[in-house]
Design a protein around this motif. Structure first.
Motif, PDB file in Angstrom:
ATOM      1  N   LYS A 415      30.751  45.984  30.619  1.00 30.77           N
ATOM      2  CA  LYS A 415      30.002  46.456  31.787  1.00 30.77           C
ATOM      3  C   LYS A 415      30.280  45.639  33.049  1.00 30.77           C
ATOM      4  CE  LYS A 415      26.133  48.585  29.301  1.00 30.77           C
ATOM      5  NZ  LYS A 415      26.159  49.899  29.985  1.00 30.77           N
ATOM      6  N   LEU A 416      31.043  44.565  32.931  1.00 33.68           N
ATOM      7  CA  LEU A 416      31.399  43.797  34.116  1.00 33.68           C
ATOM      8  C   LEU A 416      32.357  44.603  34.991  1.00 33.68           C
ATOM      9  CD1 LEU A 416      32.025  40.279  32.507  1.00 33.68           C
ATOM     10  CD2 LEU A 416      30.071  40.955  33.914  1.00 33.68           C
ATOM     11  N   PRO A 417      32.274  44.451  36.310  1.00 31.45           N
ATOM     12  CA  PRO A 417      33.216  45.169  37.187  1.00 31.45           C
ATOM     13  C   PRO A 417      34.651  44.699  36.950  1.00 31.45           C
ATOM     14  CG  PRO A 417      31.369  44.224  38.427  1.00 31.45           C
ATOM     15  CD  PRO A 417      31.312  43.632  37.062  1.00 31.45           C
ATOM     16  N   ASP A 418      35.600  45.502  37.381  1.00 30.28           N
ATOM     17  CA  ASP A 418      37.007  45.099  37.300  1.00 30.28           C
ATOM     18  C   ASP A 418      37.267  43.910  38.220  1.00 30.28           C
ATOM     19  OD1 ASP A 418      37.668  47.039  35.465  1.00 30.28           O
ATOM     20  OD2 ASP A 418      38.129  48.534  37.000  1.00 30.28           O
ATOM     21  N   ALA A 419      38.326  43.189  37.913  1.00 30.67           N
ATOM     22  CA  ALA A 419      38.661  41.994  38.694  1.00 30.67           C
ATOM     23  C   ALA A 419      38.919  42.321  40.152  1.00 30.67           C
ATOM     24  CB  ALA A 419      39.875  41.305  38.084  1.00 30.67           C
ATOM     25  N   THR A 420      39.371  43.540  40.438  1.00 27.83           N
ATOM     26  CA  THR A 420      39.687  43.936  41.816  1.00 27.83           C
ATOM     27  C   THR A 420      38.637  44.853  42.420  1.00 27.83           C
ATOM     28  OG1 THR A 420      41.008  45.786  40.957  1.00 27.83           O
ATOM     29  CG2 THR A 420      42.157  43.712  41.386  1.00 27.83           C
ATOM     30  N   ASN A 421      37.490  44.990  41.730  1.00 28.22           N
ATOM     31  CA  ASN A 421      36.509  45.952  42.216  1.00 28.22           C
ATOM     32  C   ASN A 421      35.093  45.396  42.109  1.00 28.22           C
ATOM     33  OD1 ASN A 421      35.470  48.393  43.185  1.00 28.22           O
ATOM     34  ND2 ASN A 421      35.319  49.260  41.130  1.00 28.22           N
ATOM     35  N   GLY A 422      34.853  44.270  42.784  1.00 25.96           N
ATOM     36  CA  GLY A 422      33.486  43.771  42.899  1.00 25.96           C
ATOM     37  C   GLY A 422      33.143  42.598  42.010  1.00 25.96           C
ATOM     38  N   LEU A 423      34.038  42.184  41.119  1.00 27.25           N
ATOM     39  CA  LEU A 423      33.729  41.041  40.265  1.00 27.25           C
ATOM     40  C   LEU A 423      33.880  39.745  41.052  1.00 27.25           C
ATOM     41  CD1 LEU A 423      33.065  40.161  37.306  1.00 27.25           C
ATOM     42  CD2 LEU A 423      35.522  39.835  37.006  1.00 27.25           C
TER      43      LEU A 423
END
Length: 916
Positions: A415-423
């Motif tokens: 459920k964590l955001p992608d590394a390039t999308n808000g993490l």
């Protein structure tokens, strides 16, 4: 809601008066002394005497609550209890602590509140706060002339009534804004909560067991009010505690947690203890608290961390045996780690995962966690029922009971955001990357010494779960760590591992190769060109290459060879590395190499020209090879079948928690996926059968041919030449049958002997009721050693498992193994009886005889029972005789494999003696 009818109101009024009179009677010295007279015992606060007094009081309060729940709209009880509450609170604040009256009126106040009395009907908000303060400090000292045990009993009632009354008044007090008279961050209610934490911690051991729940409720309600709330609107959610004084905040938080933990530990009821655990987790594992603590630890790594300490303590308390504790704890904290916006689907979650950073090491360890199997007596500790995280993380219903804890962690990661999308970059560098390298270095790269890991062993389970976790973590393998991860993965491929584990290594490698094709492509070329590869290593490389070059993921991998920056030389290197494996002794690798070569050649050579050898071409041999692979019928058939395997290879699903947790498990409760090697082998068998199906007719078809053409062998009276012709035809057809009969007779004779050439015994060992593979494997080994005719198992797939092969030491290759499951066992036993066999059951029954007293018939079926239950009743009716093994020790049962081995030897001994 309408009030009850007048007749019911009258009865309710009498019932309430009756219970209140009993409470008054209980709080007199005569009643206390009478109760204690049964057994006077000094010393401990929670003595039997005080426990009896508090239990009586608890029973009366429970009756009051039952009346209120049944008739909440009763006007008669409402009026009566409001009056009683007013009188009781006035008396409590005016009586001295030495008087037993204070005990009585505190008990009556609790009883009134339990039936729905409204304190704001009898006092103002400020008066309510004053009354709560007086109750908090209320203590009973008693006259020195009164016996010690009587004073203890009175204190017991007072403690119960005091905390019970406060548990009913606190929600009203903390919701009433008129009692504070101020809007400052530190209000009188907050000060009262701070005082309550101090008093509660000192009162835990002085409170009777029945009163621990009301005390717990008081601390919980006060803590919910005092601690910062989870609210995304920072302007309306100033941390009135954290920002003022960090040390005071952590000190109070430690006291809260310590008090709640002690109450949970001292509670005698497991149901109540579980309720307390759930409430503690929902209180302290809130996103705001976890985030605040993570930020403090980031500023000062040695800062106090009461929440993290509480988590460690709970996990240690759970161990591997108390699954319900670990499940409850992890299900709550996983939601808290997701951050303040975990429920939002519209806004980016900027705090997602930050709260988990201080827990990186323990998360890596818990991803390997395997719960213990619950005994039948522990059904009430069902781990799934303990997962009460508000439903924000729901595990698939197929989730194995021994994978619940890691299941919640896998969903947290997913459920964590992608590394390039808000993490947040901190989550990537301080949480996810450390977990990835911890799993790779600590588990995956650990080289096993000697033979292959035993299925179900600790090392086997940890490697399996580590690679499964890495599959879910694969999307966080970013450019800055890709090369390091790549080297470690390909190093792991050198290890001798089970196919089930290699499956997840291959999935992880394929997924990382799609994300970083150039990095992994370079390493793939280096590996495929090695000359010292084991067959397992080659198989994995071929599976990885087949998926990336031929399968559904070729677009992701082959994009590095397209456009202006295409690396054409690398593609030639892939081809050069694959070509030698066309001559591999392993048919599986050879088949995939053919598919890869057929795919790559058109990318490096123009194959559109029909002439396979044109003047001036240096790579004409590649074109010639391609034409052969492309047009040869067997190659086309092979390519069509095996390409479908790669097209259905779903790496994306297997890199999700659902894919991991839905994978079927083996008898050791570890994942047992269908490895692509098995699929490929089946394809190769099908291709071989199809390629030879038009060869010479099978022997089994000869009889059918004779039956269909039987008229041709009947001599005709009208034509002598035709008769001669028919005779020739008859002879031509009967000669192969003679040869077949000779071959069949030879086969039959061979079947009567074992691998050493010795004659088999006429003994059938029936293990259809045994489901544990190690036991079946041990029986296979024993049955082969003593030349049993055959072994009957419930599922022949058991013989393909690694632990079967390891324990049986290849016995499965030398003894005939047939399949008969429990459903068909009864009919099978009857069939053997019709064939002349005697059914001997190894079971203790009222009519069983000692095994050495039975004269075994030569034709015997030895029926063995289930591991725990033995032979079920429905099968005993088919048994001719039951035998039992004499036992001289204390333990009254043998392992079923041992019992079977003893019986097999007894049969063998009797047969050898008879021959002499």
């Amino acid at each position: 809601m309408m009030p009850p009818p007048p007749t019911i109101e009258g009865l309710l009024q009498k019932a309430v008066d009756f219970i209140l009179q009993h409470i008054k009677a209980l709080t007199t010295w005569e009643a206390v002394a009478t109760t204690n007279a049964v057994e006077r015992r000094g010393g401990a606060t929670r003595s039997d005497a005080t426990q009896r007094v508090s239990s009586k009081f608890a029973s009366l309060i429970s009756q009051m609550e039952t009346l209120h729940e049944a008739y909440p709209s009763s006007m008669a009880t409402s009026t009566a209890v409001d009056s009683m509450l007013k009188l009781s609170m006035e008396s409590v604040t005016s009586e001295t602590a030495d008087s037993l009256e204070v005990v009585k009126y505190t008990a009556l106040a609790y009883a009134s509140l339990s039936v729905g009395a409204n304190p704001l009907e009898t006092m103002s908000g400020a008066a309510l706060l004053t009354a709560c303060r007086q109750l908090l400090t209320l203590e009973f000292r008693g006259d020195a002339a009164i016996s010690k045990s009587d004073r203890q009993a009175a204190r017991s009632i007072l403690q119960y009534a005091k905390w019970g009354t406060l548990s009913k008044l606190l929600p009203v007090l903390l919701l009433d804004k008129t009692s504070s008279g101020t809007s400052s961050p530190s209000s009188p209610q907050d000060d009262f909560c701070s005082d309550l934490f101090e008093v509660a911690l000192d009162s835990v051991h002085a409170t009777p067991a029945d009163a621990l729940l009301p005390l717990f409720e008081c601390v919980l309600i006060a803590a919910q009010h005092w601690l910062p709330q989870d609210n995304n609107d920072d302007t309306n959610n100033e941390s009135k505690v954290v920002d003022d004084d960090d040390k005071a905040y952590t000190d109070h938080l430690e006291k809260i947690i310590s008090t709640l933990f002690t109450l949970m530990k001292d509670t005698p009821s497991s149901r109540t203890s579980m309720y307390m655990l759930n409430e503690i987790c929902s209180l302290i594992f809130r996103p705001r608290l976890l985030l605040d603590e993570a930020e403090r630890l980031e500023d000062e790594c040695e800062a106090p961390a009461p929440i993290r300490d509480a988590f460690y303590k709970l996990i240690e308390m759970a161990g591997t045996q108390r699954n319900h504790i670990s499940t409850c704890v992890v299900s709550w904290i996983a939601v808290g780690w997701l951050g303040l916006d975990s429920a939002s689907t519209t806004s980016k979650n900027t705090s997602c995962g930050i709260g988990a950073i201080p827990y990186a090491k323990v998360i890596a360890n818990l991803l390997l966690h395997k719960e213990a199997k619950l005994d039948e007596s522990s059904v009430h500790q069902d781990p799934m029922s303990a997962a009460t995280s508000g439903g924000k993380i729901a595990l698939p219903p197929e989730t194995n009971a021994l994978s619940i804890v890691r299941g919640f962690l896998l969903f947290f990661i997913a459920k964590l955001p992608d590394a390039t999308n808000g993490l947040d970059p901190k989550v990537l560098s301080k949480l996810l990357h450390p977990i990835i390298f911890s799993l790779l270095d600590g588990i995956c790269l650990t080289q096993t010494k000697g033979a292959m890991l035993t299925t179900g062993s600790l090392a086997y389970c940890q490697k399996m779960r580590a690679w499964q976790s890495l599959c879910v973590l694969s999307r966080f393998v970013t450019d800055d760590v890709a090369e390091s991860v790549c080297r470690k993965i390909f190093s792991c491929l050198d290890q001798t591992l089970h196919g089930q584990i290699r499956y997840f290594i291959e999935v992880f490698t394929i997924q990382c190769s799609r994300l970083h094709p150039e990095v992994f492509g370079k390493m793939f070329v280096q590996e495929i060109r090695r000359t010292d590869l084991t067959l397992q290593h080659v198989s994995s490389l071929m599976i990885i290459g087949g998926n990336l070059i031929v399968g559904r993921y070729q677009v992701d991998f082959l994009r590095q060879f397209e456009g202006e920056n295409a690396n054409g030389a690398r593609l030639h290197e892939v081809l050069a590395g694959t070509l030698p494996w066309l001559s591999s002794t392993q048919g599986f690798s050879r088949a995939i190499a053919q598919i890869i070569v057929h795919k790559i050649i058109p990318l490096v050579v123009d194959v559109t020209s029909k002439d396979s050898k044109e003047e001036g071409e240096s790579d004409w041999y590649l074109k010639s090879m391609y034409i052969f692979l492309d047009e040869n019928p067997e190659m086309k058939r092979l390519r069509d079948k095996q390409s479908k395997v790669f097209e259905t290879y779903d790496v994306d699903t297997m890199c999700t928690p659902e894919g991991i947790l839905n994978t079927p498990v083996d008898e050791g409760d570890e994942a047992n996926p269908l490895h692509v090697v098995e699929s490929m082998k089946r394809c190769l068998e099908q291709v071989y059968e199809e390629a030879h199906e038009k060869d010479a007719p099978q022997w089994k078809n000869v009889k059918e041919m004779l039956d269909a053409e039987g008229s041709e062998v009947i001599p005709s009276d009208s034509d002598e030449n035709e008769e001669e012709s028919n005779l020739v035809n008859f002879q031509r057809k009967i000669i192969p049958l003679d040869s077949l009969n000779l071959a069949m007779e030879e086969t039959r004779q061979q079947s009567l002997r074992n691998a050493t050439g010795r004659k088999k015994q006429d003994l059938i060992v029936c293990a259809s009721l045994i489901d544990k593979v190690p036991n079946v494997a041990g029986l296979a080994r024993t049955a082969e050693i003593f030349a049993a005719d055959r072994l009957i198992v419930p599922d022949k797939k058991q013989t393909k498992m690694d632990n079967f092969k390891s324990i049986s030491v290849s016995a499965g290759e030398w003894i005939q193994i047939d399949e008969c499951n429990e459903k068909n066992l009864l009919s099978w036993l009857r069939e053997q009886k019709e064939n002349g066999y005697t059914i001997v059951g190894v079971e203790q029954t009222s009519s069983s005889i000692s095994i050495e007293k039975l004269s075994f018939p030569e034709r015997t079926v030895l029926l063995l029972g289930k591991e725990k239950e033995g032979i079920p009743v429905e099968f005993l009716q088919a048994v001719d005789v039951c035998v039992e093994i004499p036992q001289l020790g204390i333990i009254r049962s043998l392992n079923v494999h041992v019992s079977g081995s003893v019986a097999i030897w007894e049969y063998t001994k009797q047969m050898l003696t008879a021959k002499k």
